[in-house]
Write a protein that holds these residues in place. Structure first.
Motif, short mmCIF file in Angstrom:
data_model
loop_
_atom_site.label_atom_id
_atom_site.label_comp_id
_atom_site.label_asym_id
_atom_site.label_seq_id
_atom_site.Cartn_x
_atom_site.Cartn_y
_atom_site.Cartn_z
N ILE A 14 0.83 -1.21 0.00
CA ILE A 14 0.00 0.00 0.00
C ILE A 14 0.87 1.26 0.00
CG2 ILE A 14 -1.87 1.23 1.19
CD1 ILE A 14 -2.52 -1.64 -0.02
N GLU A 35 10.74 2.55 6.65
CA GLU A 35 10.37 1.18 6.98
C GLU A 35 11.12 0.75 8.23
OE1 GLU A 35 8.23 -1.40 6.11
OE2 GLU A 35 9.31 -2.25 7.83
N ASN A 118 9.62 -5.73 7.68
CA ASN A 118 10.68 -5.83 6.68
C ASN A 118 10.29 -4.97 5.49
OD1 ASN A 118 8.66 -8.29 6.47
ND2 ASN A 118 9.31 -7.82 4.39
N GLN A 122 4.14 -7.43 4.80
CA GLN A 122 3.55 -8.76 4.61
C GLN A 122 3.52 -9.14 3.13
OE1 GLN A 122 -0.04 -9.98 6.73
NE2 GLN A 122 -0.01 -8.03 7.79
N THR A 127 0.38 -14.84 -0.17
CA THR A 127 0.07 -15.91 -1.12
C THR A 127 -0.28 -15.35 -2.50
OG1 THR A 127 -0.88 -16.97 0.82
CG2 THR A 127 -1.22 -18.08 -1.24
N ALA A 129 -3.07 -14.02 -3.69
CA ALA A 129 -4.43 -14.17 -4.22
C ALA A 129 -5.08 -12.78 -4.26
CB ALA A 129 -5.25 -15.09 -3.33
N VAL A 238 9.26 5.14 12.51
CA VAL A 238 8.57 6.42 12.71
C VAL A 238 7.92 6.41 14.08
CG1 VAL A 238 6.77 7.96 11.86
CG2 VAL A 238 8.23 6.70 10.24
N ASN A 489 -5.50 -2.30 4.68
CA ASN A 489 -6.74 -3.04 4.87
C ASN A 489 -7.61 -2.42 5.96
OD1 ASN A 489 -5.59 -4.78 3.00
ND2 ASN A 489 -4.75 -6.14 4.57
N THR A 501 -6.02 -7.35 -0.27
CA THR A 501 -4.96 -6.44 -0.73
C THR A 501 -5.34 -5.70 -2.02
OG1 THR A 501 -3.40 -7.94 0.30
CG2 THR A 501 -2.47 -6.28 -1.17
P1 FAD Z 1 2.15 -4.38 5.25
O1 FAD Z 1 2.47 -5.20 4.06
O2 FAD Z 1 1.85 -5.08 6.51
O3 FAD Z 1 3.36 -3.37 5.48
C1 FAD Z 1 3.37 -2.47 6.56
C2 FAD Z 1 4.82 -2.12 6.88
O4 FAD Z 1 4.82 -1.01 7.78
C3 FAD Z 1 5.60 -3.23 7.59
O5 FAD Z 1 6.72 -3.59 6.82
C4 FAD Z 1 6.00 -2.62 8.92
O6 FAD Z 1 7.30 -2.99 9.34
C5 FAD Z 1 5.96 -1.13 8.62
N1 FAD Z 1 5.78 -0.32 9.83
C6 FAD Z 1 4.90 -0.52 10.85
N2 FAD Z 1 5.03 0.47 11.77
C7 FAD Z 1 5.99 1.30 11.32
C8 FAD Z 1 6.56 2.49 11.84
N3 FAD Z 1 6.12 3.05 12.98
N4 FAD Z 1 7.60 3.08 11.17
C9 FAD Z 1 8.03 2.53 9.98
N5 FAD Z 1 7.51 1.40 9.45
C10 FAD Z 1 6.50 0.80 10.10
N6 FAD Z 1 -3.44 -10.67 1.08
C11 FAD Z 1 -4.13 -10.93 -0.05
O7 FAD Z 1 -4.87 -10.07 -0.54
N7 FAD Z 1 -4.01 -12.13 -0.68
C12 FAD Z 1 -3.27 -13.14 -0.17
O8 FAD Z 1 -3.19 -14.22 -0.78
C13 FAD Z 1 -2.58 -12.92 1.05
N8 FAD Z 1 -1.86 -13.90 1.61
C14 FAD Z 1 -1.11 -13.62 2.71
C15 FAD Z 1 -0.29 -14.63 3.22
C16 FAD Z 1 0.59 -14.34 4.26
C17 FAD Z 1 1.48 -15.44 4.79
C18 FAD Z 1 0.63 -13.05 4.81
C19 FAD Z 1 1.60 -12.71 5.90
C20 FAD Z 1 -0.21 -12.04 4.34
C21 FAD Z 1 -1.10 -12.33 3.28
N9 FAD Z 1 -1.94 -11.36 2.76
C22 FAD Z 1 -2.66 -11.62 1.63
C23 FAD Z 1 -2.04 -10.01 3.34
C24 FAD Z 1 -1.21 -9.01 2.57
O9 FAD Z 1 0.14 -9.36 2.62
C25 FAD Z 1 -1.49 -7.63 3.17
O10 FAD Z 1 -2.84 -7.33 2.90
C26 FAD Z 1 -0.63 -6.53 2.57
O11 FAD Z 1 0.73 -6.81 2.68
C27 FAD Z 1 -0.95 -5.21 3.29
O12 FAD Z 1 -0.12 -4.22 2.78
P2 FAD Z 1 0.25 -2.93 3.61
O13 FAD Z 1 1.21 -2.17 2.78
O14 FAD Z 1 -0.99 -2.24 4.04
O15 FAD Z 1 0.91 -3.44 4.97
#
Ligand code: FAD
Length: 523
Positions: A14, A35, A118, A122, A127, A129, A238, A489, A501
């Protein structure tokens, strides 16, 4: 500041979607992305599933596990044993929020809640999907034409493949058997089908799975114009958003390598740090609208594993076809998923999202005396997603007195089910049983996973048209602020059964376009 600077918190799909759309829309802007976790792959944000070497893959996952990784885990005194039944780090690459050591969150009613820390978030472990939301899962404040444009843009950013593994004869046979069982009950267009996934099929038939790197695209290709305006700082936590109550000035950031804190000025801030840590950062910064952290949902997961029935399968797949399929899969033993099928959510008849993954081996060792040991036709892992209806009582609260292991306000999750939700879980379990009986023999009985296991946490910063019941406006701006945007999300306000996602990237595209317009207008 001469140029426009946008600071992004979090490097998952995102935050990456925001970076990409903003830099491609604003030719004079620069983006700095912070990050908290380390960069674990050579290409920032790449899926660890693409790492062929098993040791290297395990190391990348371990380094993503924040407080539950290696030396950090030992320092916090966390036992290296299961915290939740059958799980230590929830899923490899993630870490439980309620990990049981010093500074652990409190989540006994939602014990499997986990995140990844990381570069790529996530999205380095997912996965892939990416189904579209349907019926009541959709957001009612975006009209259909605009939604179509947003969701297709999100599919492009994630490199959607609707045909992944669709040529697998075993996958097709599984669809035929499921269709015989359920087809007559499902509405047109919502029948048994392949599950769209994010990635790029390779010439040898394997997939290169998408991660945040795919979304960032040109931003991480050295030499491109946008790459020169993009900076990613890993291991930068942050700690606070600096603001005056309506306008954000920048971020207070700690460099975790040097332990030095600095202030980074910004014209706008995007917080995309997951559904628990984003509201935590807002709370820590004194931004505390009443709905913050409330209306927590996920989709509950009922799972089981089935050994495919040889007689039924061989009536649909020839021996030669099976041998060809096994030979293809042998080229990539590190990535065992071979076909991904689904029964999508539809209303009123099938308010569940079923995923049926075909794999050559079961996900756990089978005893050699088991009748399904080394089943030539393989196995399917099935999961039925069951919705949770948003209620203000379910959610996360933050403490002003207790800090978590990172020194941010610690949190407690409260979550429970009502009778309708219990009933839908029971009905989904019944359908899972029918699906298993249609395909073969259960080697793992249907069971409900602990709450939080979906890893799809929604609602805690919901977007909406009413500031009383939502944290963000329809363009993802925190109500009352002109330059603070949230993503992830957590913004999804509906009861969802599907993987969220794609929807969150689509919402982010809308938020980023709107923010770009506003920043552009301000010059
Ligand atoms: P994230 O990917 O969670 O990233 C957030 C980041 O913010 C992290 O790296 C974290 O370290 C960082 N962060 C947090 N706090 C701070 C701070 N204070 N300062 C700096 N950095 C910070 N979704 C699907 O739609 N389909 C799937 O098939 C699916 N399968 C999945 C399988 C697994 C095993 C996992 C773990 C997740 C799965 N998901 C799936 C969920 C999907 O990965 C997440 O919906 C998506 O990664 C969300 O993206 P995001 O950028 O919002 O957050």
């Amino acid at each position: 500041m001469s140029e426009t600077t946008i600071a992004i918190v979090g490097s998952g799909p995102i935050g990456s979607a925001y970076a990409r759309v903003l830099l491609e829309s604003l030719p004079d802007a620069r983006v700095v992305m912070f990050e908290a976790g380390p960069q674990i792959t050579e290409r920032p944000g790449e899926s660890v599933r693409n790492i062929a070497d098993p040791d290297e893959k395990a190391r990348a996952r371990e380094r993503s596990q924040g407080p539950q990784s290696g030396a950090f885990r030992d320092a916090l005194g966390i036992p290296a044993t299961a915290v939740v039944e059958g799980m230590f780090t929830a899923r490899q690459g993630t870490h439980l929020f309620d990990f049981g050591g010093e500074g652990s969150a409190h989540a006994s009613s939602f014990p499997a809640a986990a995140g990844a820390t990381n570069v790529g978030g996530q999205g380095s472990h997912w996965t892939c999907a990416i189904p579209r939301p349907a019926f009541s899962e959709k957001l009612d404040f975006i009209d259909d034409d605009e939604w179509e444009d947003l969701v297709s843009t999100a599919e492009d950013l994630l490199h959607k493949q609707s045909a992944a593994f669709s040529d697998s004869p075993v996958g097709a046979a599984i669809r035929t058997l499921l269709d015989r069982e359920f087809g007559a009950e499902l509405p047109e267009g919502y029948g048994v089908s392949t599950l769209p996934v994010a990635g790029d099929p390779q010439p040898d038939g394997t997939m290169r799975w998408a991660g945040a790197d795919t979304v960032l695209g040109p931003l991480i290709e050295p030499g491109t114009g946008t790459a020169a305006r993009f900076e990613l700082r890993d291991l930068h936590l942050v700690r606070r958003i600096a603001h005056d109550g309506t306008h954000v000035r920048g971020l207070v950031v700690e460099d975790l390598r040097t332990r030095e804190e600095s202030f980074v000025e910004a014209d706008a801030v995007v917080v995309a740090a997951d559904a628990f840590r984003s509201p935590q950062l807002l709370w820590a910064s004194g931004i505390r609208p009443a709905p913050l952290g409330r209306y927590l949902t996920e989709h509950h997961v009922v799972i089981s594993t089935v050994a495919l029935d040889g007689e039924r399968m061989s009536a649909l797949v020839s021996d030669d076809e099976l041998e060809a399929e096994l030979a293809r899969r042998a080229t990539n033993p590190a990535d065992p998923v071979a076909a991904v099928n689904r029964i999508p959510f539809s209303e009123p008849g099938h308010p569940y999202s079923a995923q049926i993954m075909y794999a050559e081996n079961p996900p756990f060792p089978l005893d050699a005396s088991h009748p399904a040991f080394e089943n030539r036709w393989g196995y399917v892992n099935m999961g039925f997603g069951v919705r949770k209806f948003p209620r203000v009582e379910d959610g996360v609260t933050f403490s002003d007195d207790e800090l978590d292991y990172r020194g941010l306000p610690n949190f407690t999750i409260d979550y429970s089910l009502d009778a309708d939700e219990e009933r839908e879980i029971a009905e989904a379990t019944e359908r899972l049983r029918r699906a298993g009986d249609a395909l073969g023999t259960f080697i793992a009985e249907p069971r409900l996973l602990p709450f939080g296991s979906s890893l799809h946490f929604m609602g805690t910063m919901r977007a909406g048209t009413d500031a009383e019941t939502s944290v963000a406006d329809p363009y993802s701006r925190v109500w009352g602020f002109d330059n603070l945007v949230v993503g992830g999300n957590a913004l999804i306000p509906t009861a969802n059964t599907m993987n969220p996602t794609l929807t969150s990237v689509a919402i982010a595209v809308r938020g980023a376009r709107h923010l770009a317009q506003e920043l552009g207008a301000r010059g």
